[in-house]
Structures are given as structure tokens and as C-alpha cells.
Write a protein that holds these residues in place. Structure first.
Motif, short mmCIF file in Angstrom:
data_model
loop_
_atom_site.label_atom_id
_atom_site.label_comp_id
_atom_site.label_asym_id
_atom_site.label_seq_id
_atom_site.Cartn_x
_atom_site.Cartn_y
_atom_site.Cartn_z
N ARG A 140 -83.42 -4.30 4.59
CA ARG A 140 -84.69 -4.48 5.32
C ARG A 140 -84.90 -3.34 6.31
N ARG A 141 -83.83 -2.98 7.03
CA ARG A 141 -83.95 -1.93 8.04
C ARG A 141 -84.42 -0.62 7.40
N GLN A 142 -83.87 -0.35 6.19
CA GLN A 142 -84.25 0.91 5.52
C GLN A 142 -85.53 0.76 4.69
N ARG A 143 -86.09 -0.44 4.70
CA ARG A 143 -87.31 -0.74 3.93
C ARG A 143 -87.14 -0.38 2.45
N LYS A 144 -86.01 -0.77 1.91
CA LYS A 144 -85.75 -0.55 0.48
C LYS A 144 -86.12 -1.82 -0.28
N PRO A 145 -86.53 -1.68 -1.55
CA PRO A 145 -86.87 -2.89 -2.32
C PRO A 145 -85.63 -3.72 -2.66
N TYR A 146 -84.50 -3.08 -2.77
CA TYR A 146 -83.26 -3.81 -3.08
C TYR A 146 -82.06 -2.96 -2.67
N GLY A 147 -80.92 -3.61 -2.71
CA GLY A 147 -79.63 -2.90 -2.54
C GLY A 147 -78.79 -3.19 -3.77
N LEU A 148 -77.60 -2.60 -3.83
CA LEU A 148 -76.74 -2.80 -5.00
C LEU A 148 -75.37 -3.33 -4.59
N VAL A 149 -74.83 -4.16 -5.46
CA VAL A 149 -73.43 -4.59 -5.29
C VAL A 149 -72.65 -4.14 -6.52
N PHE A 150 -71.64 -3.33 -6.28
CA PHE A 150 -70.78 -2.86 -7.38
C PHE A 150 -69.64 -3.84 -7.54
N GLU A 151 -69.75 -4.66 -8.55
CA GLU A 151 -68.81 -5.76 -8.73
C GLU A 151 -67.53 -5.29 -9.42
#
Lengths: 599, 604
Positions: free
Chosen positions: A475-486
Motif C-alpha cells: 500500500r505504501r508503495q502504491r503497488k497493485p500487488y506484492g509477491l511471496v516466493f514460496e
């Protein structure tokens, strides 16, 4: 192993590769930290170095090694340049391999062999034949003398004959390279780091372990790998699938002209499975799991593996349906084993001692001792003496390295400040001694390598909290999503001057949305970027340390390593789309899923 | 030497560091493993049946092959492109055992079982398909070979065939497209069919090849190599035994099918000798046997090792020659290698492989004699036949014996040279304009394409002399030419050790013969120079006695892709009017320390 792996830095601009897929953390792995130790006969360590411990005197292999070493040293000591150091390393390795596909056994092998490495140094510890040859890309590769196979029979005369042939060749090659290195030094600019070529070490103790050479009972395992591989039959989307069991043991003998006399060994088993599929657009996808343990008895029970296989199949099916990755820069979480590989590649390889003085190297950290190189939260160790971590097997364990130096834990980074390097017997400015990290695959010249890399992070938080921190960062970076490398397969790093970079090859990645939508699997993600900038962007860590066990390939061949780390939140990471294979999935369905094919 | 070897046969020699080829797509029949005798004509054409004969009942592998082949031919096609017009499966079950010992001590021992599948998938049409074309750097030269389950599980076997076929079909389509593009840019001369018609036949052998009951290979290697311990000038003295039982199944979309088994044992003895600071000389002698019952005792092998050690030690101390131009007598193995290299290799591989990259062309060259049908290639006294159906000759089993070739075509005897003229060529199903059909000689390494090549090459000459008389003739020729010495070559290096420029590999054991007194002295470091195929026609005389020589015949692609197959040459000793030998540059080494083995008691 041959050198055709193509991983040597002399052949490719790769400094390191963590090749193997991971061993899963496995709570059922109840190893207590002590492996199924061979019946060890520890000789008195305080005995004079050159005299064999009692149990060793009846060892014809050691006797052959000592006799031939003494004869060779004496003969070449007065040559110009003189032979001043000679070491023999003889490794008895035994390996068994079972492989099954779709319920049927495909491979059932047993290999027993005895390799010998001969390390000859001519000149003096100050300047010898191992000195770098600047501007000659093949110069380092000349130090890899190739493996010689010794008789597996304990026949003193025949073993000496093989060592004799190898020694004569090694001394001749050392003499030639010494002349080349001497000329190179005379005609090229002076090196920044004027350290000696060979460290002086304390006389090593005499250690004599007798290995456990009982044959493992593989009959129940033949049935087990068949049963487990049959579990893949219900899945019509699989191109290939298999289950393998490897049982390996090593019995290492080492003698040197400094009086070292060592015999140590260890054992390891690995059970793993893989499922492979290809998407319609030609992307190869896989899931799988590795279970490492010190012995067959320590492997997880079958029910647990069955559960993992079902989950992996579900994940692969989800991956096949998943959208392809888009180029992305933004906040991510690297789950613990992914962050472990990340540290192995971007930091671990750059802290290998010899890279600080080789003129061809980037020397990222050469003059940063005592300075901040990472977040204050981070502390990084490498400890080959650890056999397990939190009950989890560590593949990088050994007692003595391949130069006969006792393995020691080393603090590389402490609270973000650079404290040390991984050291072989090749000194660098400020570090004149080895810390037992000189390692090689048989046939190669040992250099400083990682063993069990351990990342510790202060102020860790539960994983749920780390995930909430990711959402706020998105949210802070105003990105549409983030990623989780599982999950992650491995990676590679380039440490050479002028081209420092790394890639890490993720297997399972989720998009995480800040608006509460469910996570979405994406396929074909590749982490790219420049190392140091990534290192500065670690902002928080979870308390969930896991280990990644595998092989690492570099200029001294493939060695077993582990890397352990907690899950990390990285504020910014660059991601690219993986290359496609350009081949379609199979045209016809698998035979056992082909309704039309039924006759 | 060859006499001492009887009833075995020598199988070539290799220089140090050259691995002997372990890939044997063997097609000789199973020798009488269970106590029977080797029949003189074990399976003539009578063993063959027509394609309606059912596949062996209860054979899960054939069942998987049949069902997957059926699915392939009916339904395998992609993106509007045609499916295969022909497909065939070869599945082989391999049982391997090997042991290597050095100076009496075991270095390695290995046992392995494996099963492999190899689909042959042809797209296009018989006249022009995806075969006989290499597009770039030879990368797509190898066929698809996959490991298959050892268990007779039809589903799992079909899965391996399915995966291999899918890959082979896609590769085939791509290669056909590239080959078509190549055809538009070049006026390629050979436009004969890629897959000529062949009879549809079935042959199923009942016996199973197995290594069960084999000798203890490790102890054989130990005992034989222990003989080398008595020779202090040896740097290395090694014996390697490789035994293999192979069962091959074949099934084609045309209906041809076969199943046959074979056992092959190769024993290699290697000795490296050095005197003082002289060069290190290495020779490997290989003995090959087509059944376990023929494998010699450890004591006989030890005697063989002893003899090799003696010869190599003598050679290490022998003088070198700068050059020799004059008559050369080839005896035993050397005469057979002479015919293998100058005739066998040069009449093989008639079907030209087109190479997309010109740099590849030299690696895929047809034998130089394949365009000389009808020409005189030997003196009129010579007749040469190739007969894969012959199981033995002069009392020795032949390695080049098989009943069905690797394309499923029945083997047949052929007349190659009559009255010195080249009459025919060994052919597989890849045709050339002079020869439009197979004569059952299409063979290749399991993972590589098949070519027309020799099986058992029988060389004979009318009016031959007793062997002893040939040496007299050599001396007389020398005297007539004003030479004080002649040359006898008794061992040559094998064909794979030739450089690209050489037609004949260098001699290993060469002797200078005093033209006056007839005395002999070994000479080392010589190689043939400026040899041409004319040497075949320069043969002055041949012996009555013939040597049986088993070898691995070199493929058309030298060096990195040698594709050797088992073959035999049965040939007389020969005297050649004139050949040129040059001294090669020998490097000297350090004298160094003596071999420590000399400090130890020789072993029994």
C-alpha cells in the motif's frame, strides 16, 4: 563427476550455483544433531603428527599414501624450484541409487570407488605454482589436475603405483605453472593484495575414524519407491515424474608433508520426487521435494511423503492454470529457503576469501572489513561443524576440509558489519589463516567455499505479522500487488569484475493483493538484479528458519552445502519473466489416460 | 601372436587415454549358453516368418510397443502437419558387468541393468524424409533414447515410449523442414530414397541372453593384471573386463518384428612402458568373445598380459627410424586392420548425409570406394565377401555375426569384390542411385542413425603363398630395389586412432628385417605417410593362412561421434610393393622415480 558440468569459473563466468532443489523442512526428522555415526575410533589427538594412531598403522591405504608421499618429497625437494608441500587425499565413496517411475523401477545402481587427489606445491609458501596468472582465463583451470581412480583393494603396492604416476604428473605440472606464474608476475602490474600463496597452519591433529561399511538394506526401499511413484499415475497433466533414493557415504583419508594424518567420513541419504509438466505456451513447470537425512532410518515415514506428493501435484496443477509472470519491481517476501538461496548467491559467494585478491574478481567486499555492508538486523555465519539445525539435516557438514584444516565456524557479518571471509589456505590481506573452508570435488584444486551458511536476524516476528508488513508495504508503495516466493530451485551468481549479477530460479510464487483478494499463483518468475542494492532492502524477518540443502558448483567443482535463513521482507526486488522452452506439451495424452487409445 | 591367441581373437589396440566403446548394439545371436554348440549356420532364412506371425504371447514389452506404435500411427499429428508415415521401436534390455584391475588390485567393479527405448519416427515420404540430414553442429544427430522401466509394467513402458515418440516426432518435423529448406538452396546430388522398401519379416529367438553363471570378473581382472607386477619398466599394467548381455526387441509400423539376444565379453589389456627418460609407449589389446563359455581362464589371460608386457618393454628400448620407403609385409592383426581401414571403411556408409553446415561435411563422408562400383580396387586374384550369417571362421567365433540388422531387415551374404572389381556395397534402407535396396547391412550405435556397413568381411586370394614364403619374398623385393632392410608390421592401431588426413593408422609393432640375413629388430615411432587407396592394388602377394580379427568398426563420423559396431575381418597376410613410413616426433619425459610396485613381491 566430470568437469563437463561446465560450472567452473574458468569455463563460464559463473562463480557459484546452488544447483539442487531443496530439502523440505521436516518436523518428523528427529535427528538429534548426531548422525548415525560410524563406529568412530578416535585416536589420541595429541600424538606426534607424523606417527599414525594405533588403529591407523594397520591401514594399508594410509601406509601406501605415507610411503609414496615421503619418497616423492625426498626426490623432488632439491629440484629448482623445490617441491615444498605435497598432500594426498583419498576418498572411498559408496553410492546406491534407486529410481522409479509410475510404479516401476527404472534404475538400481551401486557404485564403489576410490579417488585420489594429489596437491603439489613448488617454490615457497610466499610464491608458488598456485599464484594467480593475470589475464589468463585458463590459468586457474590448470590447477585442476583431474581425478585418479585408485584400486579399491587395499593393495599397498598397486595403490602406491597409482599415486606414483599421479605425483610425477602433478609435480611436472606444478613446475611448469610456477614458471608461468613467475613470468606473469614479472611482466604485469603489481597486485593490490600481496599476501602469501600458502598459509602456515598449526600441525593438524591425527584423527582416525573407521567407517561403518555395512551394506544398507534396500529391499524395502525398492518397494517403497515403486509405491510412491505410482501415486503420480492419476495426474494426466504430468510429462514426467519420478522418485529417487540416493544413499551415499564417504570415507576420506588425508596425508600431507606437514605430517597431517586424517581419516574421517560421513553418510547421507536423499529421498526426493519430481513432477514435471509443460504449459500450452511452452513453459516447463515442476514441483518436488527432497528429504535429506543422515541415514535411511531417519527419513520421514511414507504417509508423510504421500501427503507431500498430493500437495505437490495440486500445486503443479495450479501452476499450469496460472497466469504468466509480468516484469515487476516491488515488495516481496522470500520464504525462508528462498532467502537462504538468495544469501548463498548474493553474499556467500562474494565472501569466499580468494575472490578478494584475484584480479579478475569483483572484490566486492575486499576493503570493507569492519564496515557496514547490510542491515544492522543481519548476522551471517558459516559453520561446517553443525550436523543439524533445529532437527533438520545440514548437507554442508564436515570435520576437516579438503586441505586437511579443521573446520571452524566463522562469523562473516555481525549486526550488518563485515567481520570475516570464508578462508582456504590461500591468505588474503588481514586474513593469514584458513578457517577450514578449502573445499573441492575430486579432481579440482580446493578454494574457499561455503558449507552451512546461517543467516540470523534480530527482532524477528511471527510469519503472519511479516505478511501484514508486506501488505502495508504494498500500500505504501502504491503497488497493485506484492509477491511471496514460496519455493525455489536454485540460483547462480556472477562475481567476476565488470559483470556482477545473480539469478534465482523460483518454483512457486504467489501474488498477494492489498485489497483482501485471495493469493494468486503465478508462473515463470525469475529474480534478477544487482546484489548489493538488494541486500540493503531487507526490512524485516520472520522467526521461521529453514535450511536449503543442495550442491554448489564453482571453480573447485560441486560440493555439498546448506543455507539456512528466516523468511524476509524485501522492500524492493526486481523480477523478470522466465524464458519459454519453445516446445509444446505432449501431443497425445499419457497412455494410461487415453480413453481413445483403449482397445 | 595371433597363433598364441587361438582360440580367441584379438580385437584391436588403443592408445592411452582412449576409452573403448561400451555401446554395443549387438546383433549376433545368443551363443549356446546352456551347453549347446555353436551351430555353423545357427539361423538361416528358415528362422524367419511372415508378418502375420503373432508377437510372442505374454511379452509385456512387445505389448507396450504394439499399443503405443498403433496409437502413434493412427493419431500422432500436430498443427495440420502430417503424422509419421513410418515408425519403429527398438527396446533393449542390457545387463552389464565390468571390472578393472591395475597391477593385481581391483580399481572398479560395476554391475548394472537397464532398459532403453529408441523410436525411429519418419515424417515426409519414403523418397524424401527427415533422415540423413544434420542441420547444425551435429546436435540433432543423435536419436531420442530414453530409459525405460526394468519392470514389465505395460503402462509404465508405454509412458516411456510415449515420451520418446513425442520428442522424436517433433524433432523429425523440424528436421524435415530444415532439410527441405536445404534442398532448395543446394543441388544435392543424392536424391535416392531415404527409406527403400524392405521385406516384412518376423524373427523371435527363444533363448535369453544372461550373464548369470559368468566368471568372477573381478578376480579374473586381478589375476591377469598381477602379471604386470613383474615388469618394473611398466608405468601402468591394467586389465579391464566388460561383459554385456543384450536383448533387443524391434517392431515397425510395416509389421516387421524381431527379438534376439547376445552376449559379448571384451577383455582389454593395457600396458604403458618407459625406459629411462624415453617416451611412454602404451598399447591396449582387446579380446572379444561372443559367449561366456569362450572366456579364457585367468591363467591364460595372465600369460597374455605377460607377453604384452614383454613386447612393450622391448619396444620402449627399441631404436627409432627417420623414414622408410619400400615393401611392407602385414601379418596377423595388422593385415586385418589394413583391410578394415582401406577396404571395409571405404565401402561402407554409402548413403550420403546432407550437412546444413559445411564444417560438418568432413565428419559425414561416405566411404571413398562407394562411388567406384565396377572399378578394379584390388589385384585380380582377390575376392571379398561380406557374410553376417557366418558365425565362425577358422575355428573362431565372429563378432560381426547377426541375423537381423538394426532396421529389422534379414542379414544376407553379399559379394563385394570379384576378380579385383568392386561389385556391390553393404546397404541399409537409405538408398543411393546405384543401389536401391537394403541387403541387411544397416547398423549403427543404439542412439545413432543406421548406415550400410560391413559385418564379417572375408578376404581371399587365389594363388596365395605359405606365410613363411611371404617374408622371403619381402627380402627378395628389398634386394631387387637395392634396400638393405624391409619392414614387417604385426600390429596396427585401430581405425579410430587415425587422424582425418590418414587412411592408415600408425603401426604399433613394426620390425626391420635384414634383407640379407632375415634377422628382425623392433622399431618404434613410425607412422604411414602419403598412403592412398592405391595401396590395395599394390598388394604383391598374400598368404594362404588367414587371420580372424574381431573389431569395433568405426562409424562414418570420426572422433566425437564414432558410432562403432562389432565386425570381423578374415584376411590373409599381405605384402605391399611400396609404402612410406615416417618417424613421428617422440617426446621425451622425465626419468623420475622408479615404479614402487617393484618393491613388492610379485603375486601369483
Amino acid at each position: 563427476m566430470t568437469r563437463s558440468t561446465g560450472l567452473s569459473v574458468g569455463l563460464l563466468p559463473l562463480a557459484g550455483l546452488l544447483l539442487c532443489a531443496a530439502a523440505g523442512r521436516d518436523e518428523s526428522m528427529t535427528a538429534t544433531g548426531a548422525p548415525a555415526s560410524p563406529a568412530a575410533v578416535r585416536a589420541a589427538a595429541e600424538g606426534p603428527p607424523a606417527s599414525p594412531p594405533g588403529a591407523a598403522s594397520g591401514d594399508p591405504v594410509l601406509r601406501a599414501m605415507r610411503k609414496e608421499l615421503a619418497r616423492t618429497m625426498e626426490y623432488y625437494a632439491d629440484e629448482d624450484p623445490p617441491l615444498y608441500h605435497l598432500a594426498y587425499q583419498v576418498v572411498d565413496s559408496r553410492s546406491y541409487s534407486l529410481r522409479a517411475e509410475l510404479g516401476a523401477l527404472v534404475r538400481d545402481n551401486r557404485t564403489v570407488r576410490r579417488s585420489a587427489d594429489v596437491d603439489a606445491r613448488v617454490g615457497s609458501p610466499r610464491r608458488d605454482n598456485t599464484h594467480q596468472i593475470k589475464g589468463d582465463s585458463g590459468g586457474e583451470d590448470e590447477l585442476n589436475r583431474g581425478v585418479v581412480w585408485l584400486p579399491v583393494d587395499d593393495d599397498e603396492g598397486a595403490i602406491r603405483a597409482a599415486l606414483w604416476r599421479k605425483s610425477a604428473g602433478a609435480v611436472a605440472a606444478a613446475t611448469q605453472r610456477h614458471a608461468k606464474a613467475t613470468t606473469n608476475q614479472a611482466v604485469t602490474a603489481e597486485e593490490r593484495d600481496r599476501s602469501d600463496d600458502f598459509s602456515r597452519e598449526e600441525p593438524p591433529p591425527s584423527i582416525y575414524e573407521r567407517p561403518d561399511d555395512a551394506e544398507p538394506d534396500l529391499a524395502p526401499w525398492r518397494a517403497a519407491v515403486r509405491r510412491l511413484s505410482a501415486l503420480f499415475k492419476p495426474y494426466p497433466f504430468l510429462r514426467d515424474s519420478w522418485v529417487e533414493l540416493e544413499v551415499d557415504s564417504e570415507d576420506r583419508r588425508f596425508v600431507s608433508s606437514e605430517g597431517a594424518l586424517l581419516r574421517t567420513g560421513d553418510a547421507r541419504v536423499r529421498l526426493y520426487y519430481r513432477l514435471e509438466a509443460r504449459s500450452e505456451d511452452g513453459m516447463d513447470l515442476e514441483r518436488g521435494r527432497d528429504y535429506y537425512a543422515p541415514s535411511l532410518a531417519d527419513l520421514p515415514d511414507e504417509a508423510r511423503v504421500q501427503g507431500d506428493i498430493a500437495r505437490s501435484a495440486g500445486e503443479l496443477e495450479a501452476l499450469l492454470k496460472a497466469p504468466a509472470a509480468e516484469p515487476f519491481t516491488g515488495p516481496v517476501i522470500l520464504r525462508s529457503r528462498a532467502s537462504a538461496v538468495f544469501f548463498h548467491e548474493i553474499v556467500g559467494h562474494r565472501l569466499e576469501g580468494h575472490r578478494q585478491k584475484l584480479e579478475s574478481e569483483g572484490q566486492t567486499f575486499a576493503d570493507k572489513i569492519g564496515r557496514r555492508v547490510a542491515s544492522r538486523l543481519l548476522t551471517l555465519h558459516d559453520d561446517p561443524t553443525l550436523r543439524a539445525l533445529g532437527g533438520e539435516f545440514l548437507a554442508g557438514h564436515y570435520l576437516f576440509d579438503d586441505e586437511g584444516v579443521r573446520a571452524r565456524p566463522v562469523t562473516l557479518i555481525e549486526d550488518g558489519v563485515l567481520r570475516g571471509f570464508l578462508m582456504s589456505r590461500s591468505p588474503v590481506e588481514g586474513f593469514q589463516r584458513s578457517n577450514g573452508h578449502g573445499r573441492r570435488q575430486a579432481g579440482y584444486f580446493p578454494v574457499a567455499r561455503q558449507a552451512n551458511l546461517l543467516l540470523k536476524v534480530r527482532d524477528c516476528v511471527p510469519y503472519d505479522r511479516l505478511r501484514r508488513l508486506l501488505l502495508s508495504e504494498i500500500r505504501r508503495q502504491r503497488k497493485p500487488y506484492g509477491l511471496v516466493f514460496e519455493d525455489i530451485k536454485g540460483g547462480q551468481a556472477q562475481t567476476a569484475r565488470g559483470g556482477q549479477s545473480f539469478t534465482v530460479d523460483p518454483l512457486l510464487v504467489y501474488r498477494v493483493f492489498p485489497d483482501g483478494r485471495p493469493d494468486q499463483v503465478v508462473r515463470g518468475v525469475e529474480i534478477v538484479g544487482t546484489p548489493l542494492s538488494s541486500l540493503g532492502k531487507i526490512v524485516a524477518a520472520a522467526c521461521d528458519v529453514e535450511a536449503f540443502n543442495g550442491f554448489c558448483g564453482a571453480e573447485s567443482g560441486l560440493v555439498r552445502v546448506s543455507a539456512s535463513a528466516p523468511s524476509l521482507l524485501v522492500s524492493e526486488l526486481e523480477v523478470a519473466k522466465k524464458e519459454l522452452s519453445a516446445r509444446k506439451p505432449p501431443i497425445l495424452p499419457p497412455p494410461h489416460h487415453d480413453r481413445e487409445g483403449v482397445e | 601372436m595371433m597363433r598364441r591367441l587361438a582360440p580367441w581373437v584379438a580385437l584391436g589396440c588403443l592408445a592411452a587415454g582412449t576409452a573403448f566403446f561400451l555401446e554395443w548394439p549387438l546383433h549376433s545371436p545368443l551363443r549356446a549358453l546352456l551347453g549347446g554348440q555353436w551351430p555353423s549356420r545357427p539361423r538361416g532364412p528358415s528362422g524367419w516368418t511372415v508378418e502375420e506371425t503373432p508377437l510372442p504371447a505374454g511379452d509385456a514389452v512387445f505389448e507396450a510397443m504394439r499399443r503405443e506404435l498403433d496409437r502413434t500411427m493412427r493419431r500422432l499429428k500436430v498443427g495440420g502437419l502430417a503424422g509419421p508415415y513410418y515408425a519403429a521401436y527398438r527396446v533393449r534390455d542390457v545387463e552389464d558387468a565390468s571390472a578393472r584391475a591395475s597391477f593385481g588390485a581391483l580399481v572398479s567393479e560395476r554391475r548394472d541393468v537397464s532398459r532403453e527405448v529408441r523410436p525411429e519416427v519418419r515424417v515426409g515420404e519414403p523418397g524424401f524424409d527427415n533422415a540423413h540430414f544434420v542441420s547444425f553442429e551435429g546436435w540433432d544427430y543423435e536419436s531420442t533414447v530414453l530409459a525405460a522401466p526394468l519392470d514389465d509394467d505395460v503402462d509404465a513402458l508405454r509412458a516411456s515410449l510415449w515420451a520418446a515418440t513425442d520428442e522424436a516426432y517433433k524433432k523429425g518435423l523440424e528436421r524435415l523442414a530444415r532439410k527441405k529448406a536445404y534442398r532448395t538452396t543446394r543441388k544435392a546430388e543424392d536424391q535416392a530414397a531415404d527409406l527403400s522398401p524392405a521385406p516384412r519379416r518376423r524373427y523371435f529367438e527363444r533363448e535369453e541372453a544372461t550373464l548369470a553363471g559368468a566368471p568372477d570378473w573381478a578376480s579374473l581382472a586381478r589375476t591377469a593384471s598381477a602379471a604386470f607386477r613383474r615388469h618394473p619398466d611398466l608405468r601402468e599394467g591394467e586389465v579391464k573386463v566388460s561383459a554385456r548381455a543384450v536383448k533387443t526387441r524391434f517392431l515397425s509400423s510395416e509389421g516387421s518384428a524381431s527379438r534376439e539376444s547376445v552376449v559379448l565379453v571384451i577383455i582389454e589389456l593395457t600396458a604403458s612402458a618407459q625406459r629411462g627418460a624415453g617416451p611412454i609407449l602404451t598399447d591396449t589389446r582387446a579380446l572379444a568373445f561372443a559367449s561366456l563359455s569362450e572366456v579364457p581362464s585367468a591363467e591364460s589371460l595372465a600369460a597374455e598380459a605377460e607377453a604384452l608386457a614383454g613386447e612393450m618393454t622391448a619396444l620402449a628400448g627399441a631404436p627409432t627410424l627417420q623414414s622408410y620407403v619400400g615393401p611392407v609385409l602385414f601379418e596377423g592383426q595388422a593385415a586385418a586392420e589394413f583391410f578394415n581401414q582401406l577396404l571395409g571403411d571405404q565401402v561402407s556408409f554409402a548413403k550420403r548425409v546432407w550437412t546444413g553446415d559445411d564444417d560438418d561435411a568432413p565428419h559425414f563422408r561416405p566411404g571413398a570406394l562407394t562411388t567406384r562400383l565396377g572399378d578394379f580396387v584390388l589385384p585380380r586374384a582377390f575376392r571379398v565377401e561380406d557374410d553376417p550369417l557366418a558365425a565362425s571362421a577358422e575355428g573362431a567365433a565372429l563378432l560381426g555375426h547377426y541375423s537381423v540388422d538394426d532396421e529389422g531387415v534379414p542379414a544376407a551374404k553379399m559379394l563385394l569384390v570379384e576378380d579385383g572389381r568392386l561389385k556391390d556395397l553393404p546397404m541399409g534402407r537409405g538408398a543411393v542411385k546405384e543401389r536401391g535396396s537394403s541387403n541387411g547391412h544397416g547398423r549403427g550405435l543404439f542412439s545413432q542413425p543406421t548406415y550400410g556397413r560391413i559385418g564379417n568381411l572375408f578376404v581371399s586370394s587365389s594363388g596365395g603363398l605359405p606365410k613363411a614364403r611371404l617374408k622371403d619374398l619381402l627380402r627378395r623385393l628389398c634386394r631387387e630395389q637395392g634396400l638393405t632392410h624391409g619392414m614387417v608390421v604385426r600390429r596396427m592401431q585401430t581405425g579410430d586412432l587415425r587422424s582425418a588426413e590418414q587412411l592408415l593408422a600408425p603401426p604399433v609393432l613394426a620390425y626391420r628385417v635384414d634383407a640379407a640375413g632375415g634377422g628382425e629388430e623392433p622399431v618404434r615411432g613410425l607412422e604411414f605417410s602419403e598412403t592412398t587407396l592405391r595401396a590395395l592394388r599394390d598388394i604383391v602377394s598374400a598368404s594362404i593362412e588367414r587371420t580372424v580379427y574381431n573389431l569395433m568398426q568405426q562409424g562414418p563420423t570420426r572422433r566425437d561421434n564414432p558410432s562403432p559396431v562389432p565386425a570381423s575381418v578374415i584376411a590373409p597376410a599381405i605384402l605391399v610393393r611400396e609404402l612410406t613410413l615416417k618417424g613421428n616426433s617422440t617426446t621425451t619425459s622425465y626419468a623420475g622415480l622408479p615404479n614402487p610396485i617393484s618393491e613388492y613381491e610379485p603375486r601369483r
